[in-house]
Each structure stands twice: as C-alpha cells, then as structure tokens.
Design a protein around this motif. Structure first.
Motif, mmCIF file in Angstrom:
data_model
loop_
_atom_site.group_PDB
_atom_site.id
_atom_site.type_symbol
_atom_site.label_atom_id
_atom_site.label_comp_id
_atom_site.label_asym_id
_atom_site.label_seq_id
_atom_site.Cartn_x
_atom_site.Cartn_y
_atom_site.Cartn_z
ATOM 1 N N LEU A 181 -5.349 16.880 59.176
ATOM 2 C CA LEU A 181 -4.708 16.961 57.873
ATOM 3 C C LEU A 181 -3.210 17.007 58.111
ATOM 4 O O LEU A 181 -2.732 17.811 58.920
ATOM 5 C CB LEU A 181 -5.182 18.229 57.147
ATOM 6 C CG LEU A 181 -4.612 18.503 55.768
ATOM 7 C CD1 LEU A 181 -5.070 17.426 54.786
ATOM 8 C CD2 LEU A 181 -5.068 19.866 55.280
ATOM 9 N N HIS A 182 -2.462 16.167 57.449
ATOM 10 C CA HIS A 182 -1.009 16.132 57.604
ATOM 11 C C HIS A 182 -0.401 17.032 56.534
ATOM 12 O O HIS A 182 -0.635 16.848 55.342
ATOM 13 C CB HIS A 182 -0.496 14.695 57.441
ATOM 14 C CG HIS A 182 0.969 14.563 57.644
ATOM 15 N ND1 HIS A 182 1.530 14.449 58.905
ATOM 16 C CD2 HIS A 182 1.986 14.552 56.764
ATOM 17 C CE1 HIS A 182 2.831 14.360 58.774
ATOM 18 N NE2 HIS A 182 3.141 14.412 57.489
ATOM 19 N N LEU A 183 0.365 18.061 56.959
ATOM 20 C CA LEU A 183 1.000 19.000 56.035
ATOM 21 C C LEU A 183 2.501 18.984 56.229
ATOM 22 O O LEU A 183 2.992 18.757 57.341
ATOM 23 C CB LEU A 183 0.486 20.426 56.281
ATOM 24 C CG LEU A 183 -1.013 20.671 56.127
ATOM 25 C CD1 LEU A 183 -1.353 22.086 56.565
ATOM 26 C CD2 LEU A 183 -1.433 20.456 54.687
ATOM 27 N N GLN A 184 3.232 19.261 55.171
ATOM 28 C CA GLN A 184 4.682 19.381 55.239
ATOM 29 C C GLN A 184 5.062 20.825 55.537
ATOM 30 O O GLN A 184 4.454 21.763 54.999
ATOM 31 C CB GLN A 184 5.325 18.975 53.892
ATOM 32 C CG GLN A 184 5.157 17.517 53.557
ATOM 33 C CD GLN A 184 5.951 16.632 54.495
ATOM 34 O OE1 GLN A 184 7.090 16.923 54.834
ATOM 35 N NE2 GLN A 184 5.335 15.536 54.906
ATOM 36 N N LEU A 190 3.659 26.728 56.084
ATOM 37 C CA LEU A 190 2.706 25.709 55.671
ATOM 38 C C LEU A 190 1.913 26.225 54.484
ATOM 39 O O LEU A 190 1.554 27.395 54.436
ATOM 40 C CB LEU A 190 1.712 25.404 56.793
ATOM 41 C CG LEU A 190 2.270 24.840 58.088
ATOM 42 C CD1 LEU A 190 1.177 24.804 59.140
ATOM 43 C CD2 LEU A 190 2.849 23.467 57.867
ATOM 44 N N ILE A 223 -1.652 25.841 53.094
ATOM 45 C CA ILE A 223 -2.964 25.336 53.486
ATOM 46 C C ILE A 223 -3.839 25.267 52.236
ATOM 47 O O ILE A 223 -3.990 26.269 51.527
ATOM 48 C CB ILE A 223 -3.609 26.256 54.546
ATOM 49 C CG1 ILE A 223 -2.682 26.378 55.769
ATOM 50 C CG2 ILE A 223 -4.972 25.718 54.947
ATOM 51 C CD1 ILE A 223 -3.121 27.395 56.792
ATOM 52 N N PRO A 224 -4.392 24.106 51.934
ATOM 53 C CA PRO A 224 -5.212 23.967 50.734
ATOM 54 C C PRO A 224 -6.361 24.979 50.694
ATOM 55 O O PRO A 224 -6.967 25.303 51.728
ATOM 56 C CB PRO A 224 -5.753 22.535 50.839
ATOM 57 C CG PRO A 224 -4.760 21.819 51.701
ATOM 58 C CD PRO A 224 -4.285 22.858 52.689
#
Length: 86
Positions: free
Chosen positions: A5-8, A18, A20-21
């Motif tokens: 998963l690519h996170l900003q 971060l 995190i969903p």
C-alpha cells in the motif's frame, strides 16, 4: 501473502506521520498502540507484546521480601565512593 500500500508521509505538528486506513488496522488487529521495530531502512509495526512486563511488580515484591534487593554498586551519596570520578 504480502500486500503493498502506498501512503503519503504527512506533517503532524512538528512531527511527520502516516495515516493508516481503518480497514487495514482492523485487518491486522491494531487497537490503540503498536510496537515499532527499525531494521535498516524498514519499519515493522506489530501488536504490543504486553506479556514482556507481565508479572514484574509481583517479582519485584518477592525480591524485596526475600531481602535480595540491595544496591549492586552501593550508595553513591556516601564517602565510600571516593574512587569514582564524575
């Protein structure tokens, strides 16, 4: 199976973090806290291992009751420690 998963990385006050969903947090069972391990350039998040300190208080009481809780290096506030250089 590995999933990527690519996170900003976002500014959060003076820090960065971060987001995190929620669905990911639920999938891995994270609640309010995580343990973070740094291995080279890799961050590893895991559920806290609360059992590491489980029973410490009871063990400390048992040691004190047995009289086996004396200072190993002595008291640093007396004249016996003249050899120590600070």
């Amino acid at each position: 199976m590995k999933k990527q998963l690519h996170l900003q990385i976002r500014q959060i006050g003076n820090s960065r973090g971060l987001v995190i969903p929620k669905v990911i947090l639920e999938q891995v069972g994270f609640d309010e806290e995580v343990d973070l391990i740094v291995e080279g350039s890799t961050l590893i998040l895991s559920k806290p291992n609360k059992s590491l300190r489980e029973g410490w208080a009871e063990q400390a009481k048992a040691i004190a009751q047995a009289g086996d809780d004396e200072l190993l290096l002595g008291d640093f506030n007396n004249d016996e420690d003249e050899d120590w250089v600070w």
